[in-house]
Design a protein around this motif. Structure first.
Motif, PDB file in Angstrom:
ATOM      1  N   ARG A   1      33.055  -3.885  12.323  1.00 49.14           N
ATOM      2  CA  ARG A   1      34.229  -3.665  13.170  1.00 49.14           C
ATOM      3  C   ARG A   1      34.162  -2.319  13.880  1.00 49.14           C
ATOM      4  NH1 ARG A   1      38.626  -1.372  13.808  1.00 49.14           N
ATOM      5  NH2 ARG A   1      39.409  -0.410  11.965  1.00 49.14           N
ATOM      6  N   ALA A   2      33.700  -1.295  13.183  1.00 49.24           N
ATOM      7  CA  ALA A   2      33.614   0.048  13.768  1.00 49.24           C
ATOM      8  C   ALA A   2      32.259   0.308  14.431  1.00 49.24           C
ATOM      9  CB  ALA A   2      33.882   1.105  12.695  1.00 49.24           C
ATOM     10  N   ALA A   3      31.373  -0.675  14.432  1.00 52.88           N
ATOM     11  CA  ALA A   3      30.054  -0.569  15.071  1.00 52.88           C
ATOM     12  C   ALA A   3      29.290   0.661  14.576  1.00 52.88           C
ATOM     13  CB  ALA A   3      30.182  -0.569  16.588  1.00 52.88           C
ATOM     14  N   GLN A   4      29.185   0.775  13.253  1.00 50.91           N
ATOM     15  CA  GLN A   4      28.468   1.887  12.646  1.00 50.91           C
ATOM     16  C   GLN A   4      27.286   1.355  11.847  1.00 50.91           C
ATOM     17  OE1 GLN A   4      30.665   5.090  10.994  1.00 50.91           O
ATOM     18  NE2 GLN A   4      32.509   4.569  12.150  1.00 50.91           N
ATOM     19  N   ALA A   5      26.154   2.029  11.979  1.00 53.81           N
ATOM     20  CA  ALA A   5      24.938   1.584  11.307  1.00 53.81           C
ATOM     21  C   ALA A   5      24.179   2.776  10.750  1.00 53.81           C
ATOM     22  CB  ALA A   5      24.056   0.817  12.290  1.00 53.81           C
ATOM     23  N   GLU A   6      23.366   2.477   9.738  1.00 52.24           N
ATOM     24  CA  GLU A   6      22.484   3.485   9.152  1.00 52.24           C
ATOM     25  C   GLU A   6      21.059   3.184   9.595  1.00 52.24           C
ATOM     26  OE1 GLU A   6      20.883   5.068   4.804  1.00 52.24           O
ATOM     27  OE2 GLU A   6      22.789   3.962   4.899  1.00 52.24           O
ATOM     28  N   ILE A   7      20.351   4.203  10.015  1.00 52.02           N
ATOM     29  CA  ILE A   7      18.947   4.071  10.419  1.00 52.02           C
ATOM     30  C   ILE A   7      18.068   4.690   9.337  1.00 52.02           C
ATOM     31  CG2 ILE A   7      18.943   6.238  11.728  1.00 52.02           C
ATOM     32  CD1 ILE A   7      17.077   4.846  13.782  1.00 52.02           C
ATOM     33  N   GLY A   8      16.888   4.120   9.172  1.00 51.56           N
ATOM     34  CA  GLY A   8      15.944   4.669   8.210  1.00 51.56           C
ATOM     35  C   GLY A   8      14.523   4.397   8.650  1.00 51.56           C
ATOM     36  N   TRP A   9      13.583   5.093   8.062  1.00 52.44           N
ATOM     37  CA  TRP A   9      12.165   4.923   8.376  1.00 52.44           C
ATOM     38  C   TRP A   9      11.350   5.291   7.156  1.00 52.44           C
ATOM     39  CZ3 TRP A   9      15.556   7.882  11.186  1.00 52.44           C
ATOM     40  CH2 TRP A   9      15.653   9.231  10.799  1.00 52.44           C
ATOM     41  N   THR A  10      10.242   4.610   7.010  1.00 53.31           N
ATOM     42  CA  THR A  10       9.291   4.888   5.938  1.00 53.31           C
ATOM     43  C   THR A  10       7.909   4.707   6.544  1.00 53.31           C
ATOM     44  OG1 THR A  10      10.826   3.943   4.324  1.00 53.31           O
ATOM     45  CG2 THR A  10       8.551   4.263   3.612  1.00 53.31           C
ATOM     46  N   LEU A  11       7.070   5.685   6.353  1.00 60.12           N
ATOM     47  CA  LEU A  11       5.726   5.625   6.910  1.00 60.12           C
ATOM     48  C   LEU A  11       4.707   5.727   5.785  1.00 60.12           C
ATOM     49  CD1 LEU A  11       4.805   5.443   9.883  1.00 60.12           C
ATOM     50  CD2 LEU A  11       4.347   7.879   9.777  1.00 60.12           C
ATOM     51  N   ASP A  12       3.650   4.952   5.891  1.00 60.55           N
ATOM     52  CA  ASP A  12       2.538   5.078   4.961  1.00 60.55           C
ATOM     53  C   ASP A  12       2.007   6.507   5.110  1.00 60.55           C
ATOM     54  OD1 ASP A  12      -0.125   5.119   3.878  1.00 60.55           O
ATOM     55  OD2 ASP A  12      -0.225   2.941   4.097  1.00 60.55           O
TER      56      ASP A  12
ATOM     57  N   ALA B 260       0.819  -1.216   0.000  1.00 65.86           N
ATOM     58  CA  ALA B 260       0.000   0.000   0.000  1.00 65.86           C
ATOM     59  C   ALA B 260       0.851   1.264   0.000  1.00 65.86           C
ATOM     60  CB  ALA B 260      -0.951  -0.002   1.200  1.00 65.86           C
ATOM     61  N   TYR B 261       1.970   1.257   0.714  1.00 67.06           N
ATOM     62  CA  TYR B 261       2.805   2.468   0.715  1.00 67.06           C
ATOM     63  C   TYR B 261       4.066   2.324  -0.127  1.00 67.06           C
ATOM     64  CZ  TYR B 261       5.492   0.308   4.580  1.00 67.06           C
ATOM     65  OH  TYR B 261       6.242  -0.522   5.358  1.00 67.06           O
ATOM     66  N   GLN B 262       4.623   1.126  -0.243  1.00 69.62           N
ATOM     67  CA  GLN B 262       5.851   0.956  -1.030  1.00 69.62           C
ATOM     68  C   GLN B 262       5.595   1.076  -2.532  1.00 69.62           C
ATOM     69  OE1 GLN B 262       8.952   0.822  -0.223  1.00 69.62           O
ATOM     70  NE2 GLN B 262       8.978   0.367   1.951  1.00 69.62           N
ATOM     71  N   SER B 263       4.349   0.989  -2.962  1.00 67.77           N
ATOM     72  CA  SER B 263       4.012   1.121  -4.384  1.00 67.77           C
ATOM     73  C   SER B 263       3.806   2.575  -4.801  1.00 67.77           C
ATOM     74  CB  SER B 263       2.744   0.321  -4.689  1.00 67.77           C
ATOM     75  OG  SER B 263       1.644   0.864  -3.983  1.00 67.77           O
ATOM     76  N   LEU B 264       3.810   3.482  -3.840  1.00 67.80           N
ATOM     77  CA  LEU B 264       3.558   4.895  -4.132  1.00 67.80           C
ATOM     78  C   LEU B 264       4.825   5.594  -4.634  1.00 67.80           C
ATOM     79  CD1 LEU B 264       1.491   5.785  -0.935  1.00 67.80           C
ATOM     80  CD2 LEU B 264       0.602   5.267  -3.233  1.00 67.80           C
ATOM     81  N   ALA B 265       4.717   6.279  -5.760  1.00 65.65           N
ATOM     82  CA  ALA B 265       5.867   7.026  -6.290  1.00 65.65           C
ATOM     83  C   ALA B 265       6.332   8.087  -5.295  1.00 65.65           C
ATOM     84  CB  ALA B 265       5.498   7.670  -7.625  1.00 65.65           C
ATOM     85  N   SER B 266       5.400   8.677  -4.552  1.00 67.43           N
ATOM     86  CA  SER B 266       5.749   9.723  -3.583  1.00 67.43           C
ATOM     87  C   SER B 266       6.594   9.167  -2.436  1.00 67.43           C
ATOM     88  CB  SER B 266       4.487  10.381  -3.027  1.00 67.43           C
ATOM     89  OG  SER B 266       3.682   9.428  -2.345  1.00 67.43           O
ATOM     90  N   VAL B 267       6.448   7.888  -2.120  1.00 65.90           N
ATOM     91  CA  VAL B 267       7.254   7.243  -1.087  1.00 65.90           C
ATOM     92  C   VAL B 267       8.591   6.795  -1.674  1.00 65.90           C
ATOM     93  CG1 VAL B 267       7.402   5.216   0.437  1.00 65.90           C
ATOM     94  CG2 VAL B 267       5.286   6.556   0.321  1.00 65.90           C
ATOM     95  N   ALA B 268       8.542   6.118  -2.819  1.00 64.50           N
ATOM     96  CA  ALA B 268       9.755   5.581  -3.450  1.00 64.50           C
ATOM     97  C   ALA B 268      10.746   6.691  -3.796  1.00 64.50           C
ATOM     98  CB  ALA B 268       9.385   4.784  -4.691  1.00 64.50           C
ATOM     99  N   ARG B 269      10.249   7.861  -4.076  1.00 59.96           N
ATOM    100  CA  ARG B 269      11.111   8.988  -4.454  1.00 59.96           C
ATOM    101  C   ARG B 269      12.227   9.219  -3.439  1.00 59.96           C
ATOM    102  NH1 ARG B 269      12.156  14.098  -3.478  1.00 59.96           N
ATOM    103  NH2 ARG B 269      12.153  15.697  -5.063  1.00 59.96           N
ATOM    104  N   TYR B 270      11.949   9.012  -2.171  1.00 60.56           N
ATOM    105  CA  TYR B 270      12.938   9.254  -1.130  1.00 60.56           C
ATOM    106  C   TYR B 270      13.705   8.000  -0.726  1.00 60.56           C
ATOM    107  CZ  TYR B 270      10.563  13.730  -0.646  1.00 60.56           C
ATOM    108  OH  TYR B 270      10.031  14.972  -0.890  1.00 60.56           O
TER     109      TYR B 270
END
Length: 189
Positions: free
Chosen positions: A94-105, A29-39
């Motif tokens: 090894r350096a204990a570094q991570a990327e965080i992300g979020w996507t909301l409908d 429902a949200y991953q198919s939206l162009a407005s969401v995928a754009r980011y």
């Protein structure tokens, strides 16, 4: 480490859990939206791609090697359905570094869910997974995500100008980051 035994994460209003194959409709429902995928630096999902993604996310909870990704469904504790997702990608074990992300409908924006879920996941990353540095990269026009980063207490470390070509449009990107010492004690679990 398999983090499945440490889940779900809960907050006052939310539960963050592994996806299940039954989440396909909500995910699509949200991953198919162009407005969401754009980011998200990729095309909108097809139904088939959403099925693949839900199945992959339901079984992947390893956290030990560069590139391991933990994607959690964001759900209200008192209602069925998926509002969106949060993710952690282990950029450098090894350096204990991570990327965080979020996507909301988009139907669930404006209620503080993204911030609440991101705070819980950041706390989990620092407190339970031993992450030293957490970063987020986002399109400068994604003002909602800019606000989430700032509410998390992340600092803007970079502004990359026209570093991404999305079709015919040049996009610019912000890099936000925080150290464990900056954000200790924010866990919602």
């Amino acid at each position: 480490m398999d983090v499945a035994s440490l889940l779900p994460l809960t907050t006052a209003r939310l539960s963050l859990r592994l996806f299940t194959p039954g989440d396909v409709d909500d995910l699509y429902a949200y991953q198919s939206l162009a407005s969401v995928a754009r980011y998200l630096y990729r095309p909108a999902h097809t139904r088939e791609r959403s099925e693949q993604v839900a199945a992959e996310r339901a079984t992947h909870s390893a956290w030990c090697a560069d590139g391991d990704k933990l994607a959690l469904a964001v759900c209200r504790r008192d209602e069925p359905g998926v509002l969106g997702e949060v993710s952690l990608t282990l950029a450098d074990a090894r350096a204990a570094q991570a990327e965080i992300g979020w996507t909301l409908d988009p139907r669930h924006e404006g209620h503080g869910y993204a911030t609440e879920a991101a705070v819980a996941l950041a706390g989990f990353a620092f407190d339970r997974l031993g992450v030293h540095r957490l970063n987020a990269r986002l399109d400068v026009e994604n003002t909602g995500s800019v606000r989430v980063c700032e509410r998390l207490g992340m600092r803007r470390e970079a502004h990359l100008v026209e570093n991404d070509l999305d079709g015919d449009r040049w996009g610019s990107e912000y890099i936000y980051a925080a150290l464990a010492a900056d954000m200790g004690g924010q866990s919602g679990s």
